[in-house]
Motif scaffolding. Structure first.
Motif, short mmCIF file in Angstrom:
data_model
loop_
_atom_site.label_atom_id
_atom_site.label_comp_id
_atom_site.label_asym_id
_atom_site.label_seq_id
_atom_site.Cartn_x
_atom_site.Cartn_y
_atom_site.Cartn_z
N VAL A 1 11.57 -4.13 -12.37
CA VAL A 1 10.42 -3.42 -11.79
C VAL A 1 10.50 -3.45 -10.27
O VAL A 1 10.71 -4.51 -9.68
N CYS A 2 10.33 -2.30 -9.65
CA CYS A 2 10.19 -2.22 -8.20
C CYS A 2 8.71 -2.01 -7.89
O CYS A 2 8.06 -1.13 -8.47
N ILE A 3 8.18 -2.83 -7.01
CA ILE A 3 6.77 -2.76 -6.64
C ILE A 3 6.65 -2.17 -5.24
O ILE A 3 7.13 -2.77 -4.27
N LEU A 4 6.05 -1.00 -5.13
CA LEU A 4 5.85 -0.33 -3.85
C LEU A 4 4.36 -0.37 -3.53
O LEU A 4 3.55 0.14 -4.30
N THR A 5 4.03 -0.99 -2.40
CA THR A 5 2.63 -1.14 -2.00
C THR A 5 2.37 -0.39 -0.71
O THR A 5 3.01 -0.67 0.31
N PHE A 6 1.46 0.57 -0.76
CA PHE A 6 1.09 1.27 0.46
C PHE A 6 0.18 0.40 1.30
O PHE A 6 -0.65 -0.35 0.79
N LYS A 7 0.35 0.51 2.61
CA LYS A 7 -0.45 -0.29 3.53
C LYS A 7 -1.70 0.47 3.95
O LYS A 7 -1.99 1.55 3.46
N GLU A 8 -2.44 -0.10 4.87
CA GLU A 8 -3.76 0.42 5.23
C GLU A 8 -3.71 1.87 5.70
O GLU A 8 -2.94 2.23 6.58
N LYS A 9 -4.54 2.69 5.08
CA LYS A 9 -4.77 4.07 5.48
C LYS A 9 -3.49 4.86 5.73
O LYS A 9 -3.25 5.36 6.83
N PRO A 10 -2.65 5.01 4.72
CA PRO A 10 -1.39 5.75 4.92
C PRO A 10 -1.59 7.21 5.30
O PRO A 10 -0.67 7.83 5.84
N LEU A 11 -2.78 7.76 5.06
CA LEU A 11 -3.02 9.16 5.43
C LEU A 11 -2.91 9.39 6.93
O LEU A 11 -2.64 10.49 7.39
N LEU A 12 -3.10 8.32 7.71
CA LEU A 12 -3.01 8.46 9.15
C LEU A 12 -1.59 8.85 9.59
O LEU A 12 -1.38 9.37 10.67
N TYR A 13 -0.62 8.58 8.70
CA TYR A 13 0.78 8.83 9.05
C TYR A 13 1.37 10.01 8.29
O TYR A 13 2.57 10.26 8.38
N VAL A 14 0.55 10.71 7.54
CA VAL A 14 1.08 11.71 6.64
C VAL A 14 1.76 12.88 7.37
O VAL A 14 2.62 13.54 6.82
#
Length: 251
Positions: free
Chosen positions: A22-35
């Motif tokens: 299993v690979c666990i990918l965790t988005f950090k705080e407010k990724p929409l700011l970098y979209v």
């Protein structure tokens, strides 16, 4: 065997680690700011491409950012950064990034489990809908800022909702400002499980490992058959873009 260490990363907008198959990918705080940041987007997509090359990994567990934009915050962000005519390039970058992510997730040769909690905008829900199995915490609330923004949801959101809910219910939901509770989302079939907040990470990981125990060929075969309408999705995204551009110009 490829170098698994390359799948352990601590990036600006996400982190990733490997636990067994299993690979666990965790988005950090407010990724929409970098979209709209081309480099950040490329780094994420490059990672997912690298992951696709590792047959040892059977399941991708995506954990949503613990801190997201709230409804009013997103409305302000969109109006100030995205919607102005002078920044039409940012508008297009945002749209293209979401569509690309949707296509990558639906076509990825892994089973994808998505875990989410808290306030979830339609934009975040769209990521979950592109995944194969969705788990949320009992404090999750889905919100629709698009009505107040007068902006059509992007990235295939309407496509997925109409498939899951049927046209009538999807129409009612997309034209409503009403929030959707976790229990209601489960009742509608938007998510597969609702669990206590304190147990979300543990249960999501256990579910990911349970899928990883199965044959990868079997799981991906099922995924491909369930997503056999991917060509329809791609055509929908093209049509969605044309509708969105016309709508944006008329605002």
């Amino acid at each position: 065997m490829k170098n698994m260490a390359a799948l352990t990363i601590d990036h600006t907008i996400f982190s990733a680690e490997v636990e067994g198959s299993v690979c666990i990918l965790t988005f950090k705080e407010k990724p929409l700011l970098y979209v709209t940041d081309l480099k950040e987007k490329k780094d994420l997509f490059d990672f997912l491409e690298l992951l696709s090359q590792h047959d040892e990994i059977k399941v991708l567990l995506i954990k949503s950012a613990p801190v997201k934009m709230r409804c009013q915050e997103y409305i302000n962000f969109y109006r100030n950064k995205i919607s102005c005519a002078a920044d039409i390039q940012a508008f297009n970058r945002k749209y293209n990034a979401l569509c690309q992510l949707t296509q990558i997730l639906t076509e990825l040769n892994k089973v994808i489990v998505h875990a989410d909690s808290g306030n979830v905008l339609l934009l975040h829900l769209n990521v979950g809908l592109a995944c194969d199995y969705r788990i949320i915490s009992e404090n999750t609330i889905y919100q629709n800022p698009n009505v107040d923004l007068n902006v059509i949801p992007t990235g295939g959101c309407v496509y997925f909702l109409s498939k899951i809910l049927g046209r009538a219910t999807a129409f009612e939901l997309l034209l409503s400002r009403d929030e959707i509770s976790a229990s209601r989302a489960h009742e509608l079939g938007l998510v597969d499980e609702v669990v206590p907040k304190r147990s979300l990470d543990q249960i999501a990981l256990e579910k990911a490992h349970s899928f990883a125990e199965l044959s990868l060929g079997y799981c991906i075969g099922i995924k491909k058959l369930l997503n056999s309408g991917i060509g329809e999705l791609n055509r929908f995204l093209e049509y969605e873009h044309s509708v969105l551009v016309r709508s944006h110009k008329q605002r």
